[in-house]
Structure formats: structure tokens, C-alpha cells
Design a protein around this motif. Sequence first.
Motif, PDB file in Angstrom:
ATOM      1  N   LEU A  28       0.534  -1.016   0.043  1.00 59.25           N
ATOM      2  CA  LEU A  28      -0.317  -0.513  -0.103  1.00 59.25           C
ATOM      3  C   LEU A  28       0.906   1.546  -0.043  1.00 59.25           C
ATOM      4  CD1 LEU A  28      -2.455  -0.963   2.771  1.00 59.25           C
ATOM      5  CD2 LEU A  28      -2.608  -1.214  -0.004  1.00 59.25           C
ATOM      6  N   PHE A  29       0.736   2.366  -0.732  1.00 56.86           N
ATOM      7  CA  PHE A  29       1.251   3.884  -0.422  1.00 56.86           C
ATOM      8  C   PHE A  29       0.260   4.403  -0.801  1.00 56.86           C
ATOM      9  CE2 PHE A  29       0.480   2.440  -5.034  1.00 56.86           C
ATOM     10  CZ  PHE A  29      -0.019   3.749  -5.780  1.00 56.86           C
ATOM     11  N   ASN A  30       1.170   5.998  -0.413  1.00 59.10           N
ATOM     12  CA  ASN A  30       0.156   7.259  -0.373  1.00 59.10           C
ATOM     13  C   ASN A  30       0.813   7.754  -1.779  1.00 59.10           C
ATOM     14  OD1 ASN A  30      -0.189  10.380   0.397  1.00 59.10           O
ATOM     15  ND2 ASN A  30       0.547  10.152   2.096  1.00 59.10           N
ATOM     16  N   PRO A  31      -0.344   8.247  -2.886  1.00 61.38           N
ATOM     17  CA  PRO A  31      -0.087   9.320  -3.740  1.00 61.38           C
ATOM     18  C   PRO A  31       0.375   9.888  -3.803  1.00 61.38           C
ATOM     19  CG  PRO A  31      -2.275   8.239  -3.280  1.00 61.38           C
ATOM     20  CD  PRO A  31      -1.249   7.762  -2.465  1.00 61.38           C
ATOM     21  N   CYS A  32       0.351  10.728  -2.796  1.00 57.91           N
ATOM     22  CA  CYS A  32       0.441  12.539  -2.684  1.00 57.91           C
ATOM     23  C   CYS A  32       1.909  12.312  -1.841  1.00 57.91           C
ATOM     24  CB  CYS A  32      -0.802  12.909  -1.492  1.00 57.91           C
ATOM     25  SG  CYS A  32      -2.213  12.715  -2.536  1.00 57.91           S
ATOM     26  N   GLY A  33       2.979  11.586  -1.596  1.00 64.52           N
ATOM     27  CA  GLY A  33       3.983  11.677  -0.882  1.00 64.52           C
ATOM     28  C   GLY A  33       4.253  10.718  -0.598  1.00 64.52           C
ATOM     29  N   SER A  34       4.971  10.553   1.109  1.00 63.53           N
ATOM     30  CA  SER A  34       5.471   9.335   1.806  1.00 63.53           C
ATOM     31  C   SER A  34       4.680   8.511   2.421  1.00 63.53           C
ATOM     32  CB  SER A  34       6.988  10.110   2.617  1.00 63.53           C
ATOM     33  OG  SER A  34       5.971  10.969   3.783  1.00 63.53           O
ATOM     34  N   GLY A  35       5.097   7.099   2.655  1.00 59.05           N
ATOM     35  CA  GLY A  35       3.941   6.431   3.389  1.00 59.05           C
ATOM     36  C   GLY A  35       4.099   4.987   2.665  1.00 59.05           C
ATOM     37  N   THR A  36       4.893   4.179   2.955  1.00 56.50           N
ATOM     38  CA  THR A  36       4.433   3.002   2.015  1.00 56.50           C
ATOM     39  C   THR A  36       4.316   1.516   3.185  1.00 56.50           C
ATOM     40  OG1 THR A  36       6.748   3.588   0.358  1.00 56.50           O
ATOM     41  CG2 THR A  36       5.657   1.521   0.532  1.00 56.50           C
ATOM     42  N   TRP A  37       3.443   0.582   3.097  1.00 58.10           N
ATOM     43  CA  TRP A  37       3.461  -0.714   3.715  1.00 58.10           C
ATOM     44  C   TRP A  37       3.361  -1.424   3.209  1.00 58.10           C
ATOM     45  CZ3 TRP A  37       0.743   4.199   3.904  1.00 58.10           C
ATOM     46  CH2 TRP A  37       0.127   4.533   5.095  1.00 58.10           C
ATOM     47  N   LEU A  38       4.560  -2.443   3.113  1.00 58.96           N
ATOM     48  CA  LEU A  38       4.145  -4.138   3.078  1.00 58.96           C
ATOM     49  C   LEU A  38       3.857  -4.540   3.694  1.00 58.96           C
ATOM     50  CD1 LEU A  38       7.713  -3.938   1.160  1.00 58.96           C
ATOM     51  CD2 LEU A  38       6.120  -3.102   0.442  1.00 58.96           C
ATOM     52  N   ILE A  39       2.809  -5.412   3.690  1.00 55.65           N
ATOM     53  CA  ILE A  39       2.094  -6.243   4.351  1.00 55.65           C
ATOM     54  C   ILE A  39       2.187  -8.087   4.106  1.00 55.65           C
ATOM     55  CG2 ILE A  39      -0.491  -6.754   5.169  1.00 55.65           C
ATOM     56  CD1 ILE A  39       0.823  -3.796   5.709  1.00 55.65           C
ATOM     57  N   THR A  40       1.580  -8.536   5.086  1.00 56.18           N
ATOM     58  CA  THR A  40       2.153  -9.780   5.295  1.00 56.18           C
ATOM     59  C   THR A  40       1.419 -10.959   6.409  1.00 56.18           C
ATOM     60  OG1 THR A  40       3.370 -10.039   7.680  1.00 56.18           O
ATOM     61  CG2 THR A  40       5.159 -10.324   5.568  1.00 56.18           C
ATOM     62  N   GLU A  41       0.383 -10.014   6.809  1.00 56.03           N
ATOM     63  CA  GLU A  41      -0.244 -10.662   7.711  1.00 56.03           C
ATOM     64  C   GLU A  41      -1.592  -9.586   7.558  1.00 56.03           C
ATOM     65  OE1 GLU A  41       0.958 -12.736  11.133  1.00 56.03           O
ATOM     66  OE2 GLU A  41       2.175 -12.306  11.172  1.00 56.03           O
ATOM     67  N   TYR A  42      -3.054 -10.741   8.113  1.00 61.87           N
ATOM     68  CA  TYR A  42      -4.759  -9.554   8.457  1.00 61.87           C
ATOM     69  C   TYR A  42      -4.679 -10.726   8.912  1.00 61.87           C
ATOM     70  CZ  TYR A  42      -8.858  -7.878   6.777  1.00 61.87           C
ATOM     71  OH  TYR A  42     -10.244  -7.422   6.707  1.00 61.87           O
ATOM     72  N   ASP A  43      -5.659  -9.778  10.299  1.00 64.59           N
ATOM     73  CA  ASP A  43      -6.222 -10.273  10.796  1.00 64.59           C
ATOM     74  C   ASP A  43      -7.895  -9.839  10.104  1.00 64.59           C
ATOM     75  OD1 ASP A  43      -8.243 -10.687  13.057  1.00 64.59           O
ATOM     76  OD2 ASP A  43      -6.446 -10.448  14.675  1.00 64.59           O
ATOM     77  N   LYS A  44      -8.327 -10.696  10.017  1.00 63.30           N
ATOM     78  CA  LYS A  44     -10.393 -10.649   9.371  1.00 63.30           C
ATOM     79  C   LYS A  44     -10.656  -9.775  10.761  1.00 63.30           C
ATOM     80  CE  LYS A  44     -13.368 -11.721   5.343  1.00 63.30           C
ATOM     81  NZ  LYS A  44     -13.289 -13.303   5.075  1.00 63.30           N
ATOM     82  N   GLU A  45     -11.223 -10.858  11.327  1.00 63.43           N
ATOM     83  CA  GLU A  45     -11.527 -10.534  12.430  1.00 63.43           C
ATOM     84  C   GLU A  45     -11.566  -9.170  13.567  1.00 63.43           C
ATOM     85  OE1 GLU A  45     -12.179 -11.677  17.241  1.00 63.43           O
ATOM     86  OE2 GLU A  45     -12.076 -13.344  15.646  1.00 63.43           O
ATOM     87  N   ASP A  46     -10.364  -8.470  13.331  1.00 64.16           N
ATOM     88  CA  ASP A  46     -10.011  -7.418  13.983  1.00 64.16           C
ATOM     89  C   ASP A  46      -9.545  -6.391  12.950  1.00 64.16           C
ATOM     90  OD1 ASP A  46     -10.884  -7.832  16.560  1.00 64.16           O
ATOM     91  OD2 ASP A  46      -8.877  -8.563  17.205  1.00 64.16           O
TER      92      ASP A  46
END
Length: 108
Positions: A28-46
Motif C-alpha cells: 500500500l502507498f500514499n500517492p501524494c507523498g511518503s507512506g508505504t506499507w508492505l503487509i504480510t498478515e491480516y487479522d480479518k476479525e479485528d
Amino acid sequence: MKLITKEIEAKLLKNIGNAEQDKPYLKLFNPCGSGTWLITEYDKEDRVLFGLCDLGLGFPELGYVALQELESLKLPFGLTIERDAWFEPNKTLAEYAVEANKIGRIEA
């Protein structure tokens, strides 16, 4: 754009919390500037994501972020946080983290 597709969700749900082996299947990333997330896990409930988070301050770190928080961000020009639809991981999360800490940002 939907941040998590069903295909990506299935991959994230299978990851067992081992950053030495897990690959980040979501960028995920911010198209207007800084901010990037590389995600490996997802807790669907929370609705909580785990991965390498870089807010553009020069100190990327492993951590958790609420999906709702990312979805609710309002950026200039009506933009929102985006998913990199073309991202294919070529390293484990741990390898991305080591590299990001050396250079002060995520390069993926």
C-alpha cells in the motif's frame, strides 16, 4: 480501489507470523507523498494488518496498522491510500526490513 482483494486476503491469512519466511503480498502507498506499507498478515476479525511500515520519517519499522485507519485517510485532490496492483514480492519481509533500515525507506 479496494485495498485487499480476495486473492491477496487468502495469502495474508495463510501467513503464520514468521517474518523470516513470509513474503509481503500487499503493498500500500500514499500517492501524494511518503507512506508505504508492505503487509504480510491480516487479522480479518479485528481488521488489523502486520508488516513493514514506512511513514517517510526515515525509520521504517515492523508493526501493526488498522485497515480502517488506512481506508479513512483523506488525501489532497480526493485521493486515498492505494494498493500497488503490480507489486510482486521478491524477498521476505525480514529482507525488506533489513534493506529499509539501512537506507531509511522502503524500496519495493
